[in-house]
Design an enzyme around this catalytic site. Structure first.
Site, short mmCIF file in Angstrom:
data_model
loop_
_atom_site.label_atom_id
_atom_site.label_comp_id
_atom_site.label_asym_id
_atom_site.label_seq_id
_atom_site.Cartn_x
_atom_site.Cartn_y
_atom_site.Cartn_z
N GLU A 1 64.61 23.33 75.95
CA GLU A 1 64.36 24.66 75.43
C GLU A 1 65.32 24.82 74.25
O GLU A 1 64.79 25.65 73.44
CB GLU A 1 64.71 25.62 76.56
N THR B 1 57.54 31.25 69.37
CA THR B 1 58.65 32.10 70.10
C THR B 1 59.72 32.30 69.72
O THR B 1 60.41 33.78 69.57
CB THR B 1 59.31 31.05 71.21
#
Length: 310
Positions: free
Chosen positions: A131, A184
């Protein structure tokens, strides 16, 4: 001893309305597949990537499937090399934890091939490093449910503390992914840093209500707790027709609806699969009327996380 393994890791819905960066749940589909094969040297080589439209790097130090494996091997002081084939089964930037599924599938596969020197839960910090590569921050709200299955609460990051809680058997998720992309990083930038105390109190009440509702199978309480005062109002402006899709879900009978992760996917909770199917079709119809192509997924809460494929 097996020399190769194929792993599926599930998509996830993060934030789950009121639980920004602390709630996440796994679904049955879509997900990513990884084939990991031992090499005769200590190199990590990405041999093939499918389903990414050529967007993902083959550099093992920069791809979310390989970075967790590298950090895992460093931790256990193992020099085994692997060839990696990554089959992306969901769109990038979809708000469904695409990077997390790859991260989890990769490190889970490595642990399996090396005869499980670590417990599944101990793989979470390595998955989080994927991530970090994807969005610049090592969040766990996608990778934790992808790895552990079910509905996961991230209570704390320093130190890392997470809890998997029970969910009602008849809780179903409808997810509509429109053919749009929300980055994102952009979705995090748009969030306002300041928050009014009154809204924080209301949000905290909903977080507590969601947990209580899930653990007691109180569907009404789950629905009443699905109001996000802090994040959804800002991020919704990045998703065309969000308000109309949410309204369609609620009018059809959904318990509640919100943005999946950073979007553009929109999810809804329903009681029972029949209602979830109807809600999903109603959500999809809004985008169809606007000439926006969509994918629709309807699933229970996936309690198992990654699995070995034949």
């Amino acid at each position: 001893m097996s020399e190769s393994i194929k792993i599926f890791a599930p998509a996830t819905v993060a934030n789950v309305s009121c639980g920004f960066d602390i709630f996440g749940l796994a679904v049955d589909n879509p997900g990513d597949e990884v084939i990991l094969t031992k090499r005769n040297d200590n190199k990590i080589v990405i041999k093939e990537i499918t389903g990414d439209e050529g967007k993902l790097t083959y550099d093992p130090e920069k791809n979310t499937v390989s970075v967790p494996i590298l950090r895992y091997l460093d931790k256990i002081q193992n020099k085994t090399g692997f060839d990696i084939i990554l089959n992306k089964k969901m769109p990038l930037g979809s708000g469904l934890g695409s990077s997390s599924a790859s991260s989890v599938a990769g490190v889970f596969a490595a642990n399996e091939l090396l005869n499980n020197p670590l417990e599944i839960s101990d793989l979470l910090p390595f998955s989080m490093e994927g991530e970090r590569i994807a969005c610049g921050a090592a969040h766990a709200d996608n990778v934790a449910p992808a790895l552990l299955g079910g509905f996961v609460i991230i209570r704390s990051y320093e130190p890392l503390d997470f809890i998997k809680i029970n969910t009602p058997d008849e809780l179903y998720v409808s997810i509509v992914h429109p053919d749009l992309e929300v980055n994102t990083k952009d979705a995090r930038i748009i969030l306002r840093q300041e928050a009014i105390l009154k809204k924080i109190i209301a949000q905290t009440g909903n977080v507590a209500g969601m947990v209580a509702g899930l653990m007691s199978s109180n569907y009404g309480l789950i629905g009443r707790s699905m109001t996000d005062y802090l994040v959804e109002p800002n991020r919704a402006i990045l998703i065309p027709y969000f308000n109309e899709v949410k309204q369609a879900a609620l009018e059809t009978g959904a318990l509640g609806a919100s943005i999946s992760g950073a979007g553009p996917s929109i999810f809804a909770f329903s009681q029972g699969k029949e209602m979830a199917d109807k809600v999903g079709q109603a959500m999809k119809a809004v985008f169809t009327a606007a000439n926006i192509n969509t994918n629709l997924f309807v699933s229970g809460v996936n309690q198992n996380g990654p699995r070995i494929l034949d």
